[in-house]
Design an enzyme around this catalytic site. Structure first.
Site, PDB file in Angstrom:
ATOM      1  N   GLN A   1      13.575  22.323  67.742  1.00 41.33           N
ATOM      2  CA  GLN A   1      14.401  21.118  67.892  1.00 41.33           C
ATOM      3  C   GLN A   1      14.264  20.504  69.292  1.00 41.33           C
ATOM      4  O   GLN A   1      14.319  19.280  69.438  1.00 41.33           O
ATOM      5  CB  GLN A   1      15.869  21.482  67.617  1.00 41.33           C
ATOM      6  CG  GLN A   1      16.769  20.291  67.337  1.00 41.33           C
ATOM      7  CD  GLN A   1      16.644  19.768  65.914  1.00 41.33           C
ATOM      8  OE1 GLN A   1      16.584  20.553  64.978  1.00 41.33           O
ATOM      9  NE2 GLN A   1      16.617  18.457  65.749  1.00 41.33           N
TER      10      GLN A   1
ATOM     11  N   LYS B   1      20.723  24.613  67.563  1.00 36.06           N
ATOM     12  CA  LYS B   1      20.802  24.892  66.125  1.00 36.06           C
ATOM     13  C   LYS B   1      21.954  25.870  65.923  1.00 36.06           C
ATOM     14  O   LYS B   1      22.291  26.620  66.838  1.00 36.06           O
ATOM     15  CB  LYS B   1      19.491  25.504  65.623  1.00 36.06           C
ATOM     16  CG  LYS B   1      19.270  25.335  64.143  1.00 36.06           C
ATOM     17  CD  LYS B   1      18.770  23.953  63.783  1.00 36.06           C
ATOM     18  CE  LYS B   1      18.758  23.733  62.283  1.00 36.06           C
ATOM     19  NZ  LYS B   1      18.145  22.449  61.925  1.00 36.06           N
TER      20      LYS B   1
ATOM     21  N   ASP C   1      22.037  20.748  57.769  1.00 35.01           N
ATOM     22  CA  ASP C   1      20.731  21.367  57.493  1.00 35.01           C
ATOM     23  C   ASP C   1      20.896  22.023  56.116  1.00 35.01           C
ATOM     24  O   ASP C   1      21.772  21.606  55.345  1.00 35.01           O
ATOM     25  CB  ASP C   1      20.369  22.394  58.591  1.00 35.01           C
ATOM     26  CG  ASP C   1      18.919  22.876  58.496  1.00 35.01           C
ATOM     27  OD1 ASP C   1      18.019  22.102  58.820  1.00 35.01           O
ATOM     28  OD2 ASP C   1      18.681  24.028  58.079  1.00 35.01           O
TER      29      ASP C   1
ATOM     30  N   THR D   1      15.516  11.790  56.821  1.00 33.97           N
ATOM     31  CA  THR D   1      14.429  12.770  57.030  1.00 33.97           C
ATOM     32  C   THR D   1      13.304  12.540  56.024  1.00 33.97           C
ATOM     33  O   THR D   1      12.116  12.506  56.389  1.00 33.97           O
ATOM     34  CB  THR D   1      14.974  14.206  56.929  1.00 33.97           C
ATOM     35  OG1 THR D   1      16.108  14.328  57.782  1.00 33.97           O
ATOM     36  CG2 THR D   1      13.925  15.216  57.340  1.00 33.97           C
TER      37      THR D   1
ATOM     38  N   ASN E   1      18.037  17.704  50.065  1.00 37.04           N
ATOM     39  CA  ASN E   1      18.134  16.410  50.735  1.00 37.04           C
ATOM     40  C   ASN E   1      16.761  15.858  51.117  1.00 37.04           C
ATOM     41  O   ASN E   1      16.438  14.703  50.806  1.00 37.04           O
ATOM     42  CB  ASN E   1      19.015  16.568  51.988  1.00 37.04           C
ATOM     43  CG  ASN E   1      19.049  15.314  52.829  1.00 37.04           C
ATOM     44  OD1 ASN E   1      18.116  15.021  53.561  1.00 37.04           O
ATOM     45  ND2 ASN E   1      20.106  14.532  52.693  1.00 37.04           N
TER      46      ASN E   1
HETATM   47  P1  NDP Z   1      18.870  21.536  51.158  1.00 38.91           P
HETATM   48  O1  NDP Z   1      19.792  22.680  51.236  1.00 38.91           O
HETATM   49  O2  NDP Z   1      19.402  20.206  50.802  1.00 38.91           O
HETATM   50  O3  NDP Z   1      17.673  21.868  50.146  1.00 38.91           O
HETATM   51  C1  NDP Z   1      16.810  22.945  50.302  1.00 38.91           C
HETATM   52  C2  NDP Z   1      15.983  23.009  49.027  1.00 38.91           C
HETATM   53  O4  NDP Z   1      14.930  23.952  49.189  1.00 38.91           O
HETATM   54  C3  NDP Z   1      16.800  23.452  47.835  1.00 38.91           C
HETATM   55  O5  NDP Z   1      16.342  22.772  46.707  1.00 38.91           O
HETATM   56  C4  NDP Z   1      16.477  24.939  47.736  1.00 38.91           C
HETATM   57  O6  NDP Z   1      16.600  25.471  46.435  1.00 38.91           O
HETATM   58  C5  NDP Z   1      15.023  24.888  48.124  1.00 38.91           C
HETATM   59  N1  NDP Z   1      14.573  26.195  48.571  1.00 38.91           N
HETATM   60  C6  NDP Z   1      15.162  27.027  49.431  1.00 38.91           C
HETATM   61  N2  NDP Z   1      14.420  28.136  49.574  1.00 38.91           N
HETATM   62  C7  NDP Z   1      13.345  27.965  48.774  1.00 38.91           C
HETATM   63  C8  NDP Z   1      12.205  28.732  48.489  1.00 38.91           C
HETATM   64  N3  NDP Z   1      12.038  29.923  49.063  1.00 38.91           N
HETATM   65  N4  NDP Z   1      11.286  28.233  47.620  1.00 38.91           N
HETATM   66  C9  NDP Z   1      11.459  27.033  47.051  1.00 38.91           C
HETATM   67  N5  NDP Z   1      12.523  26.259  47.275  1.00 38.91           N
HETATM   68  C10 NDP Z   1      13.440  26.718  48.130  1.00 38.91           C
HETATM   69  O7  NDP Z   1      18.117  21.489  52.570  1.00 38.91           O
HETATM   70  P2  NDP Z   1      17.378  20.267  53.245  1.00 38.91           P
HETATM   71  O8  NDP Z   1      16.631  19.495  52.233  1.00 38.91           O
HETATM   72  O9  NDP Z   1      18.334  19.589  54.138  1.00 38.91           O
HETATM   73  O10 NDP Z   1      16.366  21.036  54.212  1.00 38.91           O
HETATM   74  C11 NDP Z   1      15.073  21.458  53.762  1.00 38.91           C
HETATM   75  C12 NDP Z   1      14.217  21.752  54.975  1.00 38.91           C
HETATM   76  O11 NDP Z   1      14.119  20.585  55.804  1.00 38.91           O
HETATM   77  C13 NDP Z   1      14.718  22.858  55.900  1.00 38.91           C
HETATM   78  O12 NDP Z   1      13.614  23.516  56.477  1.00 38.91           O
HETATM   79  C14 NDP Z   1      15.461  22.079  56.991  1.00 38.91           C
HETATM   80  O13 NDP Z   1      15.567  22.809  58.186  1.00 38.91           O
HETATM   81  C15 NDP Z   1      14.532  20.896  57.134  1.00 38.91           C
HETATM   82  N6  NDP Z   1      15.121  19.718  57.735  1.00 38.91           N
HETATM   83  C16 NDP Z   1      16.213  19.102  57.191  1.00 38.91           C
HETATM   84  C17 NDP Z   1      16.730  17.962  57.765  1.00 38.91           C
HETATM   85  C18 NDP Z   1      17.837  17.198  57.127  1.00 38.91           C
HETATM   86  O14 NDP Z   1      18.106  16.075  57.604  1.00 38.91           O
HETATM   87  N7  NDP Z   1      18.491  17.681  56.095  1.00 38.91           N
HETATM   88  C19 NDP Z   1      16.190  17.437  59.035  1.00 38.91           C
HETATM   89  C20 NDP Z   1      14.989  18.091  59.477  1.00 38.91           C
HETATM   90  C21 NDP Z   1      14.525  19.219  58.869  1.00 38.91           C
HETATM   91  P3  NDP Z   1      17.992  26.114  45.929  1.00 38.91           P
HETATM   92  O15 NDP Z   1      18.839  24.926  45.607  1.00 38.91           O
HETATM   93  O16 NDP Z   1      17.606  26.922  44.752  1.00 38.91           O
HETATM   94  O17 NDP Z   1      18.509  26.939  47.068  1.00 38.91           O
END
Ligand code: NDP
Length: 451
Positions: free
Chosen positions: A111, A126, A166, A209, A241
Site C-alpha cells: 500500500q 492495512k 477490503d 478499483t 467488489n
Molecule cells: P470481496 O470480499 O468483495 O471479494 C473477494 C472475492 O474473491 C469473493 O468472491 C471470494 O469468494 C473470492 N475468493 C476469495 N478467496 C478465493 C480463492 N482462494 N479462490 C477464488 N476466489 C476466492 O473482496 P474485494 O473484491 O474487495 O477484494 C479482492 C482483492 O482485491 C483482494 O486482494 C483485495 O485486497 C484487493 N483490492 C480490493 C480493493 C477494493 O477496493 N475492494 C482495492 C484494492 C485491492 P467467496 O465469496 O467464496 O469468499
C-alpha cells in the site's frame, strides 16, 4: 548500519513463518529497485530500505462481541501503520479468518508504494481481523464492527489514519464502523472511506478499483501497441467488489468477460456473463456461483475439488486478457503457462499480489503485457482519496466528475510506470517500473523529512 537486500530477506524469513507472504512482496520490490539503489548512494546513507521495510507500529487488540445466542466471541484486531511520509496512513480493513500480522504487513507494504504511485498525499497502512463474516447475521456484523471500533478509534483520525474496506469489508461494514466512531467521539468527520453515499461517501467508490483496473489495461495496451479490449474474450477471477466491477466495465466497453470464481469454484459462460444475475447471487443473496447454471444451462461450473492438479480452472480458459481479482497467490506458474499456451496477451492484477513470483517471471519472459497490482488496482485508493477531499471541503462531486478524474489518474499512473521502466532500461516491464517509481517518491521524501 548497513543492511543488504540479502540480510533483509533473511531477517524477514527468520522472523516468523507468517511473514513469508511479506517476504514475497519485499523480494519483488528489492529485485526491481536494485538499479536505483546502486545509482544513488543516498538511499544507503540514509538507510531507506532498512527503515521502509519496518512498520512504524503494529497495533493488535482484542475484539470481544456478543453473538445472536448471547454468547461471547473473541477475535483479534490489527492495524499496521506502515509509513506516513507522504500523508496520513491509508489502507483497507480485511475481515477474513486467514488474517494475521504477516498478511497485513504484506498488504501494508504494498500500500505504501501503491499510494505513492497515485501522486496523492497518502501514506500506507492495512488492518483487519480474523473475524469471519460468512454466515453471520446482520446484527452480528454490526456488533462485531462496534466492538472493533471501540479499540480502533484510539489510533485513527482524518489527519492520522483513514481506513477503508477490503475483503469482507464493504459499505455495510464501513457504515457500522463509522456509526460507532461517531458515537464514541461525537464527531462527524471523514475518518473512514468507502462510506455509503448518504453520509459522506463518494459516488463511484464501489466501482473504483474494478473500473480503474480496466482503464489501466486500456492505456497499457495502447502504449504497448496491442489490440484494444473491445470485442475480446476476457477471463476474471473472484466474484466480489473488484471482480464484479471489472466485469461491468469490460461489458460497458464492448469486451466479453466469460468467467468469474469464488472460494468454492469457477463459473464459465462462453456466451458472456449475465452480470445482473451475478450481482443478485453474490451481493444480494450471498450464495454460491453454482446457482448460476440453474438458469443458464450452457454455462459450466467447476467446483474446486475438480480443478486440475496444481492449477486453477479459471486460468485454463482461452482469453485475450486475464484479470485475477480474488486473492493473493491465486495464479501460479502452471496457471501462467496455461494462459500463455492459450494465447493470452495481457494480465491485469485486480487483487493484491494474485500472481506468485514464478508466475510473474513466466508472464514477463513471454512478453505478455503485465499490469502489477500496486499500479493496476490503485483506483480504489484514488477514489478514497477523492472522498477525503470531498469530506474536507464539505462538498460532493458527481459520478461523471469522479469517473473522469479516476480515468485520468489511472492513465497518468500507467504512463508514469511505463516511462520509469524505460528510463531504467527495462522498457515494457511494468513491475519494475511501478516498484521504482513508487519507491523513489517515498524514499526521496523520507530523506527530505530526516530520520
Ligand atoms: P470481496 O470480499 O468483495 O471479494 C473477494 C472475492 O474473491 C469473493 O468472491 C471470494 O469468494 C473470492 N475468493 C476469495 N478467496 C478465493 C480463492 N482462494 N479462490 C477464488 N476466489 C476466492 O473482496 P474485494 O473484491 O474487495 O477484494 C479482492 C482483492 O482485491 C483482494 O486482494 C483485495 O485486497 C484487493 N483490492 C480490493 C480493493 C477494493 O477496493 N475492494 C482495492 C484494492 C485491492 P467467496 O465469496 O467464496 O469468499
Amino acid at each position: 548500519m548497513s543492511i543488504t537486500s540479502d540480510t533483509i530477506k533473511k531477517f524477514v524469513k527468520n522472523d516468523c513463518p507468517e511473514d513469508d507472504i511479506f517476504y514475497q512482496a519485499m523480494e519483488e520490490v528489492i529485485c526491481s529497485i536494485s538499479p536505483l539503489l546502486k545509482s544513488d548512494d543516498r538511499y544507503k546513507k540514509y538507510a531507506i530500505l532498512e527503515r521502509l521495510v519496518v512498520p512504524d507500529r503494529i497495533i493488535k487488540f482484542k475484539v470481544a462481541w456478543l453473538d445472536d445466542n448471547n454468547e461471547i466471541q473473541v477475535n483479534t484486531g490489527f492495524r499496521v501503520q506502515f509509513n506516513n511520509t507522504l500523508g496520513p496512513y491509508k489502507g483497507g480493513l480485511r475481515f477474513h479468518p486467514t488474517v494475521n500480522e504477516g498478511i497485513l504487513k504484506f498488504l501494508g507494504f504494498e500500500q505504501i508504494l501503491k499510494n505513492s504511485l497515485t501522486g496523492l498525499p497518502i501514506g500506507g497502512a492495512k488492518g483487519g481481523s480474523d473475524f469471519n463474516p460468512k454466515g453471520k447475521s446482520d446484527f452480528e456484523i454490526m456488533k462485531f464492527c462496534s466492538s472493533f471500533m471501540v479499540e480502533l478509534h484510539k489510533y485513527i483520525g482524518p489527519r492520522i489514519d483513514v481506513p477503508a474496506g477490503d475483503i469482507g469489508v464493504g459499505g455495510r461494514e464501513i457504515g457500522y464502523l463509522f456509526g460507532e466512531y461517531k458515537k464514541i467521539t461525537s464527531s462527524h468527520q471523514g475518518v473512514l472511506t468507502g462510506k455509503p453515499f448518504v453520509f459522506g461517501g463518494s459516488l463511484m467508490r464501489p466501482e473504483a478499483t474494478g473500473y480503474g483496473a480496466v482503464y489501466f489495461t486500456q492505456k497499457m495496451l495502447e502504449i504497448e501497441a496491442k489490440e484494444p479490449l473491445e470485442g475480446k474474450i476476457c477471463t476474471v477471477s473472484g466474484a466480489g467488489n473488484v471482480a464484479l466491477h471489472v466485469i461491468e466495465k469490460l461489458q460497458q466497453i464492448g469486451a466479453i468477460p466469460v468467467s468469474c470464481s469464488d472460494s468454492k469454484g469457477t463459473l464459465y459462460d462462453s456466451r458472456g456473463l449475465d452480470l445482473a444475475l451475478l450481482k443478485e447471487l453474490k451481493l444480494e443473496r450471498r450464495v454460491s456461483l453454482e446457482e448460476y447454471v440453474k438458469t443458464h444451462e450452457s454455462a459450466k461450473y467447476t467446483p474446486v475439488s475438480e480443478y486440475p492438479e496444481h492449477a486453477h480452472a479459471v486460468w485454463d480458459i482461452p482469453c485475450y486478457a486475464a484479470f485475477p481479482c480474488a486473492t493473493q497467490n491465486e495464479l501460479n506458474e502452471t496457471d501462467a503457462h496455461n494462459l500463455i499456451t492459450n494465447g493470452c496477451e495481457s494480465v491485469t492484477e485486480g487483487a493484491n499480489m494474485p500472481s506468485t513470483l514464478e508466475a510473474t517471471a513466466a508472464i514477463l519472459s513471454h512478453k505478455l503485457c503485465f499490469a502489477p497490482a500496486k499500479a493496476a488496482n490503485a483506483g480504489g485508493v484514488v477514489v478514497s482519496s477523492f472522498e477525503m477531499s470531498q469530506n474536507a471541503a464539505m462538498t460532493r462531486w458527481t459520478f461523471d466528475e469522479v469517473d473522469e478524474k479516476l480515468k485520468l489518474t489511472m492513465q497518468q499512473i500507467c504512463t508514469r510506470v511505463a516511462l520509469t521502466a524505460k528510463d531504467y532500461g527495462v522498457e515494457g516491464n511494468y513491475v519494475d517500473g511501478a516498484n521504482i517509481a513508487g519507491f523513489k517518491k517515498v524514499a526521496d521524501a523520507m530523506i527530505a523529512e530526516g530520520i
